[in-house]
Design a protein around this motif. Structure first.
Motif, PDB file in Angstrom:
ATOM      1  N   VAL A  29      13.919 -19.164 119.674  1.00  0.00           N
ATOM      2  CA  VAL A  29      14.539 -19.080 120.830  1.00  0.00           C
ATOM      3  C   VAL A  29      13.259 -19.152 122.035  1.00  0.00           C
ATOM      4  O   VAL A  29      12.580 -17.999 121.992  1.00  0.00           O
ATOM      5  N   ILE A  30      13.030 -20.107 122.672  1.00  0.00           N
ATOM      6  CA  ILE A  30      12.033 -20.140 123.647  1.00  0.00           C
ATOM      7  C   ILE A  30      12.355 -20.531 124.971  1.00  0.00           C
ATOM      8  O   ILE A  30      13.174 -21.337 125.461  1.00  0.00           O
ATOM      9  N   LEU A  31      11.896 -19.551 125.993  1.00  0.00           N
ATOM     10  CA  LEU A  31      12.294 -19.446 127.382  1.00  0.00           C
ATOM     11  C   LEU A  31      10.859 -19.527 128.026  1.00  0.00           C
ATOM     12  O   LEU A  31       9.785 -19.094 127.675  1.00  0.00           O
ATOM     13  N   SER A  32      10.818 -20.461 129.207  1.00  0.00           N
ATOM     14  CA  SER A  32       9.641 -20.605 130.063  1.00  0.00           C
ATOM     15  C   SER A  32      10.104 -20.583 131.616  1.00  0.00           C
ATOM     16  O   SER A  32      11.117 -21.306 131.864  1.00  0.00           O
ATOM     17  N   ARG A  33       9.426 -19.881 132.301  1.00  0.00           N
ATOM     18  CA  ARG A  33       9.644 -19.768 133.741  1.00  0.00           C
ATOM     19  C   ARG A  33       8.326 -19.584 134.336  1.00  0.00           C
ATOM     20  O   ARG A  33       7.484 -18.770 134.156  1.00  0.00           O
ATOM     21  N   SER A  34       8.322 -20.137 135.491  1.00  0.00           N
ATOM     22  CA  SER A  34       7.018 -20.234 136.580  1.00  0.00           C
ATOM     23  C   SER A  34       7.504 -19.139 137.316  1.00  0.00           C
ATOM     24  O   SER A  34       8.401 -18.943 138.130  1.00  0.00           O
ATOM     25  N   TYR A  35       6.419 -18.272 137.993  1.00  0.00           N
ATOM     26  CA  TYR A  35       6.658 -17.296 139.005  1.00  0.00           C
ATOM     27  C   TYR A  35       5.584 -17.235 140.179  1.00  0.00           C
ATOM     28  O   TYR A  35       4.446 -17.819 139.989  1.00  0.00           O
ATOM     29  N   ALA A  36       6.028 -17.046 141.431  1.00  0.00           N
ATOM     30  CA  ALA A  36       4.956 -17.293 142.349  1.00  0.00           C
ATOM     31  C   ALA A  36       4.017 -16.123 142.826  1.00  0.00           C
ATOM     32  O   ALA A  36       4.279 -15.239 143.308  1.00  0.00           O
ATOM     33  N   THR A  37       3.104 -15.962 141.690  1.00  0.00           N
ATOM     34  CA  THR A  37       2.207 -14.792 141.453  1.00  0.00           C
ATOM     35  C   THR A  37       1.155 -15.449 140.810  1.00  0.00           C
ATOM     36  O   THR A  37       0.892 -16.482 140.421  1.00  0.00           O
ATOM     37  N   GLU A  40      -3.184 -12.829 136.562  1.00  0.00           N
ATOM     38  CA  GLU A  40      -3.473 -11.619 136.285  1.00  0.00           C
ATOM     39  C   GLU A  40      -2.272 -10.447 136.745  1.00  0.00           C
ATOM     40  O   GLU A  40      -2.011  -9.610 135.869  1.00  0.00           O
ATOM     41  N   ASP A  41      -1.486 -10.919 137.886  1.00  0.00           N
ATOM     42  CA  ASP A  41      -0.482 -10.234 138.331  1.00  0.00           C
ATOM     43  C   ASP A  41       0.702 -10.276 137.329  1.00  0.00           C
ATOM     44  O   ASP A  41       1.336  -9.123 137.061  1.00  0.00           O
ATOM     45  N   LEU A  42       0.923 -11.449 137.042  1.00  0.00           N
ATOM     46  CA  LEU A  42       1.882 -11.775 135.749  1.00  0.00           C
ATOM     47  C   LEU A  42       1.785 -10.678 134.352  1.00  0.00           C
ATOM     48  O   LEU A  42       2.632 -10.321 134.051  1.00  0.00           O
ATOM     49  N   TRP A  43       0.588 -11.133 134.062  1.00  0.00           N
ATOM     50  CA  TRP A  43      -0.087 -10.336 132.886  1.00  0.00           C
ATOM     51  C   TRP A  43       0.241  -8.645 133.166  1.00  0.00           C
ATOM     52  O   TRP A  43       0.777  -7.991 132.235  1.00  0.00           O
ATOM     53  N   LEU A 144      14.823 -12.404 134.871  1.00  0.00           N
ATOM     54  CA  LEU A 144      15.263 -12.505 136.033  1.00  0.00           C
ATOM     55  C   LEU A 144      14.882 -11.332 136.791  1.00  0.00           C
ATOM     56  O   LEU A 144      14.482 -11.146 137.951  1.00  0.00           O
ATOM     57  N   GLY A 145      15.097 -10.263 136.152  1.00  0.00           N
ATOM     58  CA  GLY A 145      14.486  -8.686 136.787  1.00  0.00           C
ATOM     59  C   GLY A 145      13.141  -8.821 136.948  1.00  0.00           C
ATOM     60  O   GLY A 145      12.720  -8.462 137.786  1.00  0.00           O
ATOM     61  N   LEU A 146      12.316  -9.620 136.102  1.00  0.00           N
ATOM     62  CA  LEU A 146      10.796  -9.662 136.345  1.00  0.00           C
ATOM     63  C   LEU A 146      10.701 -10.666 137.761  1.00  0.00           C
ATOM     64  O   LEU A 146       9.830 -10.374 138.648  1.00  0.00           O
ATOM     65  N   ALA A 147      11.650 -11.538 137.810  1.00  0.00           N
ATOM     66  CA  ALA A 147      11.414 -12.328 139.116  1.00  0.00           C
ATOM     67  C   ALA A 147      11.654 -11.479 140.451  1.00  0.00           C
ATOM     68  O   ALA A 147      10.949 -11.675 141.411  1.00  0.00           O
ATOM     69  N   PHE A 148      12.666 -10.578 140.334  1.00  0.00           N
ATOM     70  CA  PHE A 148      13.011  -9.655 141.460  1.00  0.00           C
ATOM     71  C   PHE A 148      11.769  -8.912 141.651  1.00  0.00           C
ATOM     72  O   PHE A 148      11.362  -8.536 142.744  1.00  0.00           O
ATOM     73  N   HIS A 149      11.248  -8.194 140.582  1.00  0.00           N
ATOM     74  CA  HIS A 149       9.975  -7.215 140.761  1.00  0.00           C
ATOM     75  C   HIS A 149       8.828  -7.892 141.444  1.00  0.00           C
ATOM     76  O   HIS A 149       8.205  -7.527 142.382  1.00  0.00           O
ATOM     77  N   LEU A 150       8.503  -9.237 140.985  1.00  0.00           N
ATOM     78  CA  LEU A 150       7.433  -9.893 141.500  1.00  0.00           C
ATOM     79  C   LEU A 150       7.644 -10.345 142.905  1.00  0.00           C
ATOM     80  O   LEU A 150       6.392 -10.274 143.824  1.00  0.00           O
TER      81      LEU A 150
END
Length: 213
Positions: A29-37, A40-43, A144-150
């Motif tokens: 099962v493969i999920l991929s999403r881009s974040y506005a960060t 290094e911050d994502l890691w 989704l929680g990660l998106a809220f946090h970032l």
């Protein structure tokens, strides 16, 4: 909270890969999403024991290659690979079963970074009943929680139960579950099996009866 259901559903790329693991039929099962960060911050958000509880779960253990980790109330396992800030891999041991998770990070332009998570598991009765959504929807809620946090690192973690039982939360779960049903069909699954499995997954996460078709 002003929540863009359609935007968050569309932000996720979903796919299912047919393969073997240790000589046995398996699915990834493969999920991929881009974040506005930044990369290094994502890691840091995904690997820091201080930040993980703010959007996912508290983690303990030896968070280095070969070390054992424990997610509070959830999986345990061994970290099998780590290459900062590009990837890590681990075993996912839960409910007497072992599966495998790999997370990769990539630069996605100016102050954008992409996370791709692959969760590989052997075929089972659970897969036959719920399909990829059982794994995919759960991870999608986490990301989704990660998106809220970032978007707001100092904000308190949203109440997961309150969100999942809200109209917006149920709409998100429904869209995610349907997306995983479509990904299953795209991987070669029989639509007559993939559709009911997706509906059972949606019912499990929303607590509502499965829709009959």
């Amino acid at each position: 909270m002003n929540f863009d259901v359609a935007g968050h559903i569309a932000a996720m790329e979903r796919s299912v890969s047919v393969l073997e693991r240790d000589g046995q039929p398996a699915r990834a099962v493969i999920l991929s999403r881009s974040y506005a960060t930044s990369l290094e911050d994502l890691w840091d958000a995904v690997t820091s024991s201080e930040r993980l509880p703010r959007w996912f779960l508290p983690v303990s253990g030896e968070l280095t290659p070969g070390g054992r980790y424990q997610l509070e109330g959830n999986a345990v396992g061994t970290i099998t690979a780590c290459g900062r800030p590009w990837h890590f891999a681990l075993t996912w041991e839960f409910g007497g079963d072992v599966s495998w998770v790999e997370v990769r990070f990539s630069q996605g332009g100016a102050r954008r970074a992409r996370l791709t998570l692959t969760h590989t598991q052997r075929l089972s009765e659970h897969w036959s009943q719920y399909g990829p959504g059982a794994t995919g929807v759960g991870w999608e809620l986490g990301l989704l929680g990660l998106a809220f946090h970032l978007a707001d690192p100092d904000a308190p973690k949203p109440d997961e139960v309150a969100f999942a039982t809200s109209p917006d939360g149920k709409a998100f779960i429904r869209g995610s579950g349907e997306g995983w049903g479509q990904a299953a069909v795209a991987s070669g699954e029989d639509p007559d099996a993939a559709g009911p499995a997706a509906r059972r997954t949606i019912a499990f996460y929303t607590g509502e009866p499965a829709e009959e078709v």
